[in-house]
Design an enzyme around this catalytic site. Structure first.
Site, PDB file in Angstrom:
ATOM      1  N   HIS A  65       0.764  -1.389  -0.019  1.00  0.00           N
ATOM      2  CA  HIS A  65       0.022  -0.041  -0.138  1.00  0.00           C
ATOM      3  C   HIS A  65       0.627   1.078  -0.057  1.00  0.00           C
ATOM      4  O   HIS A  65       1.906   1.179   0.560  1.00  0.00           O
ATOM      5  CB  HIS A  65      -1.127   0.082   1.202  1.00  0.00           C
ATOM      6  CG  HIS A  65      -0.259   0.170   2.595  1.00  0.00           C
ATOM      7  ND1 HIS A  65      -0.160   1.262   3.276  1.00  0.00           N
ATOM      8  CD2 HIS A  65       0.113  -0.928   3.553  1.00  0.00           C
ATOM      9  CE1 HIS A  65       0.000   1.218   4.397  1.00  0.00           C
ATOM     10  NE2 HIS A  65       0.505  -0.346   4.433  1.00  0.00           N
ATOM     11  N   GLU A 217      -5.161   1.168   2.683  1.00  0.00           N
ATOM     12  CA  GLU A 217      -5.088   0.168   3.629  1.00  0.00           C
ATOM     13  C   GLU A 217      -5.051   0.530   5.039  1.00  0.00           C
ATOM     14  O   GLU A 217      -5.461  -0.016   5.996  1.00  0.00           O
ATOM     15  CB  GLU A 217      -3.554  -0.319   3.455  1.00  0.00           C
ATOM     16  CG  GLU A 217      -3.432  -1.784   3.859  1.00  0.00           C
ATOM     17  CD  GLU A 217      -2.821  -1.554   5.502  1.00  0.00           C
ATOM     18  OE1 GLU A 217      -2.656  -2.357   6.359  1.00  0.00           O
ATOM     19  OE2 GLU A 217      -2.484  -0.526   5.819  1.00  0.00           O
ATOM     20  N   GLU A 218      -4.500   1.811   5.228  1.00  0.00           N
ATOM     21  CA  GLU A 218      -4.383   2.457   6.616  1.00  0.00           C
ATOM     22  C   GLU A 218      -5.737   2.539   7.376  1.00  0.00           C
ATOM     23  O   GLU A 218      -5.950   2.671   8.541  1.00  0.00           O
ATOM     24  CB  GLU A 218      -3.691   3.579   6.576  1.00  0.00           C
ATOM     25  CG  GLU A 218      -2.299   3.442   6.512  1.00  0.00           C
ATOM     26  CD  GLU A 218      -1.365   2.804   7.631  1.00  0.00           C
ATOM     27  OE1 GLU A 218      -2.021   2.252   8.552  1.00  0.00           O
ATOM     28  OE2 GLU A 218      -0.114   2.577   7.196  1.00  0.00           O
ATOM     29  N   ASP A 238       3.657  -6.232   3.506  1.00  0.00           N
ATOM     30  CA  ASP A 238       3.630  -5.083   4.639  1.00  0.00           C
ATOM     31  C   ASP A 238       4.694  -5.260   5.449  1.00  0.00           C
ATOM     32  O   ASP A 238       5.482  -5.993   5.498  1.00  0.00           O
ATOM     33  CB  ASP A 238       2.310  -5.217   5.007  1.00  0.00           C
ATOM     34  CG  ASP A 238       1.648  -3.700   5.489  1.00  0.00           C
ATOM     35  OD1 ASP A 238       2.441  -2.854   5.691  1.00  0.00           O
ATOM     36  OD2 ASP A 238       0.306  -3.474   5.386  1.00  0.00           O
TER      37      ASP A 238
END
Length: 344
Positions: A65, A217-218, A238
């Site tokens: 991401h 994503e966050e 990640d």
């Protein structure tokens, strides 16, 4: 590794808080196009490049991401300073004293500032060290001559403007990389480097693979959509989380066995372990207790795939982070070995 490190540095220096990722996606798209790929933007703002493999019936998705932690203007205070609302899962203590940039939507200006406690001065406030670091007490001191809310608004600043944090990228002679947002720009750099290598060396992967650079994503719903129907395996690249009771370190690749969403697919995880051992890649198995990935988001969305998660060990996650080139290299080698292996 120098190419990967260069990409890490470049990506970390491009502001991209969740919801404000157009600039970094433009950069990655242009870079991939320069290699000869044809990346596609998803409706949600992600970027996907599909690489046809020898077997086009069983596909893989591999993600990293590009969105990061950040903030938005919550309110303009009577004295012209700004109140923030956080974007992503982190605490105010992690950004106290950090320089930042306000990205003004109205006119495109970038206005610098510093994130501070309202009660910063120990010469004035008795509770400077003890007051809670929260939305009420934290504020942005703008580097402009403003003393009122109207003067701040005259700059074009309004509620909803994005705020990015100074990454402060440092690469030391001893091999450490220090920066904000190594989560997850280390992984994105690795995928870009591998795509470059595959194109330059005319490498054909055993299975068609979709490289997905996600944008949300966050906040928990990144690459959970736009998955091709033929996808049977999903690898999220990640960060590996470090801390008490964690096996992950800054010198190996971390293979996640379980996070806050539950266990990852056992057979696919063991496939990663076997590849690491076969190729003498240093690795650690670990549980990340308060963590979720694009892969876990995809599973919650109903993806019918085997899912796995691995990444470089990142110290002080969601703060001023650090890793080592040893961990970056181990991660890159394992992702490469996986992509060159056949679907299990």
């Amino acid at each position: 590794m120098q190419t990967t490190i260069n990409y890490i540095t470049t990506l970390c220096n491009i502001p991209s808080p969740t919801g404000f990722t157009t600039t970094i996606m433009d950069y990655v798209q242009a870079e991939l196009e320069s290699f000869g790929y044809t990346p596609v933007r998803t409706a949600k703002g992600g970027l996907m490049v599909s690489v046809k493999g020898t077997d086009d019936s069983k596909h893989r998705v591999v993600t990293a991401h590009l969105d990061t932690l950040g903030a938005m203007v919550r309110a303009i205070k009577p004295d012209g300073r700004l109140k923030m609302d956080l974007v992503g899962g982190f605490v105010y203590n992690a950004i106290e004293g950090e320089n930042c940039t306000v990205h003004v939507a109205k006119n495109g200006k970038e206005i610098s500032g510093t994130i501070l406690m309202h009660q910063t001065s120990v010469h004035v406030y008795r509770d400077a060290g003890t007051a809670e670091r929260n939305q009420t007490n934290m504020e942005i001191r703008l580097d402009e001559k403003v003393k009122t809310a109207d003067e701040t608004r005259a700059l074009g600043i309004e509620v909803g403007d994005f705020i990015s944090f100074d990454p402060r990228v440092v690469v030391t002679e001893s091999g450490f990389i220090k920066s904000r947002h190594l989560d997850d720009k280390v992984s994105a750099a690795i995928l870009i480097k591998l795509l470059k290598t595959y194109k330059e060396n005319a490498i054909v992967l055993p299975n068609t693979t979709h490289f997905y650079f996600s944008a949300f994503e966050e906040v928990g719903h990144g690459a959970n959509s736009s998955l091709p129907a033929e996808t049977v395996e999903y690898l999220a690249v990640d960060m590996g989380a470090m801390g008490d009771d964690q096996a992950t370190d800054e010198y190996t690749v971390s293979i996640c066995v379980k996070d806050g969403s539950g266990p990852y697919h056992y057979e696919l995880r063991q496939h990663m372990v076997a590849l690491a051992e076969k190729n003498n890649i240093p690795y650690k198995l670990d549980i990340y207790p308060y963590y979720g990935s694009d892969a876990s988001a995809a599973m919650r969305a109903g993806a019918e795939v085997k899912h796995a998660l691995l990444g470089a060990g990142i110290e002080s996650s969601h703060s001023y982070e650090r890793t080592h080139t040893d961990s970056v290299e181990a991660t890159e080698r394992l992702v490469d070995a996986y992509l060159k292996s056949e679907v299990i």
